[in-house]
Design a protein around this motif. Structure first.
Motif, PDB file in Angstrom:
ATOM      1  N   UNK A 130      68.491  56.153  49.349  1.00 18.82           N
ATOM      2  CA  UNK A 130      67.659  55.802  50.434  1.00 18.82           C
ATOM      3  C   UNK A 130      67.275  54.342  50.457  1.00 18.82           C
ATOM      4  N   UNK A 131      67.938  53.695  51.809  1.00 16.37           N
ATOM      5  CA  UNK A 131      67.618  52.242  51.811  1.00 16.37           C
ATOM      6  C   UNK A 131      68.289  51.394  50.617  1.00 16.37           C
ATOM      7  N   UNK A 132      69.262  51.970  50.059  1.00 14.07           N
ATOM      8  CA  UNK A 132      69.881  51.262  49.041  1.00 14.07           C
ATOM      9  C   UNK A 132      71.685  51.353  49.044  1.00 14.07           C
ATOM     10  N   UNK A 186      66.327  53.359  57.256  1.00 11.20           N
ATOM     11  CA  UNK A 186      65.563  53.085  58.585  1.00 11.20           C
ATOM     12  C   UNK A 186      66.878  52.527  59.630  1.00 11.20           C
ATOM     13  N   UNK A 187      66.386  52.616  60.810  1.00 13.41           N
ATOM     14  CA  UNK A 187      67.146  51.997  61.554  1.00 13.41           C
ATOM     15  C   UNK A 187      67.070  50.689  61.691  1.00 13.41           C
ATOM     16  N   UNK A 196      72.437  59.633  57.509  1.00 12.73           N
ATOM     17  CA  UNK A 196      71.256  59.584  58.353  1.00 12.73           C
ATOM     18  C   UNK A 196      70.530  58.124  58.534  1.00 12.73           C
ATOM     19  N   UNK A 197      70.352  57.813  59.891  1.00 13.93           N
ATOM     20  CA  UNK A 197      69.488  56.555  60.154  1.00 13.93           C
ATOM     21  C   UNK A 197      68.368  57.311  61.026  1.00 13.93           C
ATOM     22  N   UNK A 198      66.903  56.797  60.343  1.00 14.54           N
ATOM     23  CA  UNK A 198      65.814  57.133  60.948  1.00 14.54           C
ATOM     24  C   UNK A 198      65.242  56.204  61.881  1.00 14.54           C
TER      25      UNK A 198
END
Length: 302
Positions: A139-141, A239-240, A262-264
């Protein structure tokens, strides 16, 4: 800096110290919701300057989907103990072996998720031994070191930690952040003083941990090809609007891993805090395809 909406565990979750072969670690452990079929257990690793509370918004929605979630403070992070000044204790391999010990204590197999720095530690753990895990979610990594602008921020922090006590560094951080980042009035939950909770978390970190892991973020090599050779399903979620690693770089990493991507929308570097409902749906949807007997192809890129 991540900002969980509350430092209080959600109803039904339990905060305790998980005993492992490598010491005790503070965790928040949320069981599967009553009446819901259990689908698995997830170990959640927070990022740099973060803590287990960063995952508080995810526990209830994931419990409703059948997942027990265990969020952990790493060695020297918030409520987990560690050496004050010995940076060698926080070498990436040491932290990765802590993760393997946590997985052993919880019982395997389980899903592994790491946010930001936690994702790179999770990757290192999987490269040491993937057998305890059903899947890996990053996640965001990103694939290697953080962006140049973020490296500058980490360098400023490390320089301050070398010469100032933790309390003074906290005050300096507050003075330097834009007003919209320090004005947390909208984030007060159940009468809690969010800023005081953030300060308490900051002061709980060991300086050596922040120095060592900050250096790791700025020097991390690209190990994506090594990871791609590991027989696990992967998920890359961000995240976007994340700028810690460019979103395009995360897209490319997902392709190299044959990972689900996945882009949130509406999220920056902490989709678990900023858009928890959408994040939980994406996570559970991935894990639903990666339980025992699921094929790697069924969990791949979508």
């Amino acid at each position: 800096m991540s900002r969980p909406p509350s430092f209080v565990p959600p109803p039904g979750a339990r905060a305790y110290r998980l005993r492992t072969a490598r010491g005790e670690f503070a965790v928040v452990d949320a069981p599967v919701a009553a009446g819901v079929e259990a689908r698995g257990t997830v170990l959640l690793l927070p990022g740099f300057t973060g803590s287990k509370e960063d995952f508080n918004p995810l526990h209830r929605p994931l419990a409703a989907r059948g997942y027990r979630t265990v969020a952990v403070d790493g060695r020297g992070q918030f409520e987990s103990d560690g050496p004050e000044h010995d940076e060698s204790a926080y070498a990436q391999e040491e932290l990765a072996r802590d993760v393997l010990a946590q997985a052993e204590a919880l019982g395997t197999p389980l899903h592994l998720l790491g946010h930001s720095l936690g994702g790179q530690i999770a990757r290192a753990a999987v490269l040491l031994d993937h057998s305890p895990f059903l899947s890996l979610t990053l996640v965001a990594s990103g694939p290697a070191q953080i962006s140049p602008s973020q490296q500058q921020r980490v360098k400023l922090l490390r320089d301050a930690l070398e010469v100032m006590p933790m309390a003074a560094v906290w005050e300096a951080i507050q003075a330097m952040e834009p007003p919209e980042e320090t004005d947390t009035g909208a984030e007060v939950d159940a009468g809690l003083d969010d800023r005081e909770d953030l300060r308490r978390r900051w002061l709980g970190n060991k300086p050596a941990q922040l120095l060592a892991t900050g250096r790791q973020l700025c020097l991390e090599p690209d190990r994506v090809d090594e990871l791609a050779a590991v027989p696990l399903p992967f998920h890359v979620l961000s995240g976007a609007l994340d700028d810690t690693w460019p979103v395009s770089l995360l897209d490319d990493m997902a392709r190299r891993l044959n990972a689900r991507r996945t882009v949130v929308a509406g999220a920056e570097h902490s989709p678990n805090c900023e858009q928890p409902s959408a994040t939980a749906r994406a996570l559970a949807g991935f894990w639903d395809t990666t339980g025992p007997g699921a094929s790697r192809d069924s969990a791949g890129a979508v």
